[in-house]
Design a protein around this motif. Sequence first.
Motif, PDB file in Angstrom:
ATOM      1  N   ASP A 118       7.795   3.754  -0.638  1.00 32.82           N
ATOM      2  CA  ASP A 118       8.761   2.681  -0.868  1.00 32.82           C
ATOM      3  C   ASP A 118       9.127   2.020   0.450  1.00 32.82           C
ATOM      4  N   CYS A 119       8.776   0.761   0.573  1.00 33.13           N
ATOM      5  CA  CYS A 119       9.115  -0.004   1.783  1.00 33.13           C
ATOM      6  C   CYS A 119      10.406  -0.764   1.528  1.00 33.13           C
ATOM      7  N   VAL A 120      11.272  -0.793   2.550  1.00 35.05           N
ATOM      8  CA  VAL A 120      12.549  -1.509   2.406  1.00 35.05           C
ATOM      9  C   VAL A 120      12.364  -3.011   2.199  1.00 35.05           C
ATOM     10  N   GLU A 121      11.145  -3.493   2.503  1.00 30.47           N
ATOM     11  CA  GLU A 121      10.914  -4.923   2.303  1.00 30.47           C
ATOM     12  C   GLU A 121      10.679  -5.263   0.830  1.00 30.47           C
ATOM     13  N   GLY A 122      10.694  -4.232  -0.013  1.00 32.52           N
ATOM     14  CA  GLY A 122      10.667  -4.513  -1.446  1.00 32.52           C
ATOM     15  C   GLY A 122       9.333  -4.336  -2.136  1.00 32.52           C
ATOM     16  N   ALA A 131      -1.167  -2.662   3.291  1.00 30.37           N
ATOM     17  CA  ALA A 131      -0.759  -2.257   4.631  1.00 30.37           C
ATOM     18  C   ALA A 131       0.465  -3.053   5.029  1.00 30.37           C
ATOM     19  N   ASN A 132       1.280  -2.483   5.896  1.00 28.95           N
ATOM     20  CA  ASN A 132       2.440  -3.190   6.416  1.00 28.95           C
ATOM     21  C   ASN A 132       2.605  -2.849   7.893  1.00 28.95           C
ATOM     22  N   GLY A 133       3.198  -3.755   8.648  1.00 25.03           N
ATOM     23  CA  GLY A 133       3.321  -3.535  10.092  1.00 25.03           C
ATOM     24  C   GLY A 133       1.951  -3.678  10.728  1.00 25.03           C
ATOM     25  N   LEU A 186      11.915   6.782   3.393  1.00 32.43           N
ATOM     26  CA  LEU A 186      11.393   5.430   3.190  1.00 32.43           C
ATOM     27  C   LEU A 186      10.171   5.130   4.068  1.00 32.43           C
ATOM     28  N   GLY A 187       9.534   3.999   3.765  1.00 28.35           N
ATOM     29  CA  GLY A 187       8.278   3.598   4.391  1.00 28.35           C
ATOM     30  C   GLY A 187       8.254   3.570   5.907  1.00 28.35           C
ATOM     31  N   TYR A 188       9.311   3.080   6.530  1.00 27.78           N
ATOM     32  CA  TYR A 188       9.231   2.928   7.994  1.00 27.78           C
ATOM     33  C   TYR A 188       9.211   4.247   8.735  1.00 27.78           C
ATOM     34  N   LYS A 189       9.588   5.355   8.043  1.00 26.46           N
ATOM     35  CA  LYS A 189       9.514   6.671   8.695  1.00 26.46           C
ATOM     36  C   LYS A 189       8.074   7.221   8.709  1.00 26.46           C
TER      37      LYS A 189
HETATM   38 MO    MO Z   1       8.289  -0.742   5.489  1.00 24.53          MO
END
Ligand code: MO
Length: 252
Positions: free
Chosen positions: A126-130, A72-74, A212-215
């Motif tokens: 794919d998350c921009v955080e890598g 999980a992220n965010g 990407l992931g944040y969308k």
């Molecule tokens: Mo992300």
Amino acid sequence: MMITRRKLVGSLGVGAGGLLLSGCDRVAGTPAFRSFVEGADGLTIDFTRLVSKRDALAREYTLADLSPVFRANGTRVPAASEYQTLMANNFADYRLRIDGLVRQPLSLSLAQLRSLPVRTQITRHDCVEGWSAIGEWQGPQLAALLDAAKVREGANFIVFHCADVLYNRPYYESIDMVDAYHPQTIIAHSLNGEPLPEKNGAPLRMRIERQLGYKQAKYLRAIEAVASFDAIGQGNGGFWEDVAGYQWYAGI
Ligand SMILES: [Mo]
Ligand SMILES: Nc1nc2c(c(=O)[nH]1)N[C@H]1C(S)=C(S)[C@@H](COP(=O)(O)O)O[C@H]1N2
């Protein structure tokens, strides 16, 4: 799996009138698209190629490729009491609103959403955080719900409003009509064959596989069709776009 409009409209109990244009006609007819094209005077733009490129499918994987854990992220759990109350009751009272520039606003229970025809897709996030993870997502196509809500002519973007708040701002995201009607753009209610876990956005989250992931908005509360997102948040079309200057178009 193809979703027929009749089947969807039938299962939502809304009328079948006001048939809309096909996805491509609708995109080509939007003011934003037209002005983009018309503004390119003198240049030869092959829009068929442009659109079909954006319409191409993201790679799909097999069950053997699933990540052992989909991290999980965010936000992991929205703190809002409204959300906590819904969650405590297993989302029995949850409703997803679909409104804005539509002729038939909808308010759908989780049971209604789960009864709709689904698309199942195993894709890589794919998350921009890598980091990346492969998961199997399942849910109705956004296109089918937008058709049931009868999106109006002037709608250029679809906004996703979320239940969580970060740095005192509600999380939100937005996409254009090309992505909204992309076949792999689904409202996911399941991950790896199970109801969507809390940490991954229960009860519903977006999967927009060419981005990407944040969308990939989690904890969906409402889906809104708008002409412009200038008046939402800080006007950049999404939470991370507002807070950290991330690109609005995060195509992959
Ligand atoms: Mo992300
Ligand atoms: N509502 C909401 N959606 C969100 C986020 C968030 O914090 N809140 N984080 C985004 C980011 S940066 C990523 S990488 C993915 C993470 O999805 P996951 O938690 O299922 O891995 O969700 C996206 N969607």
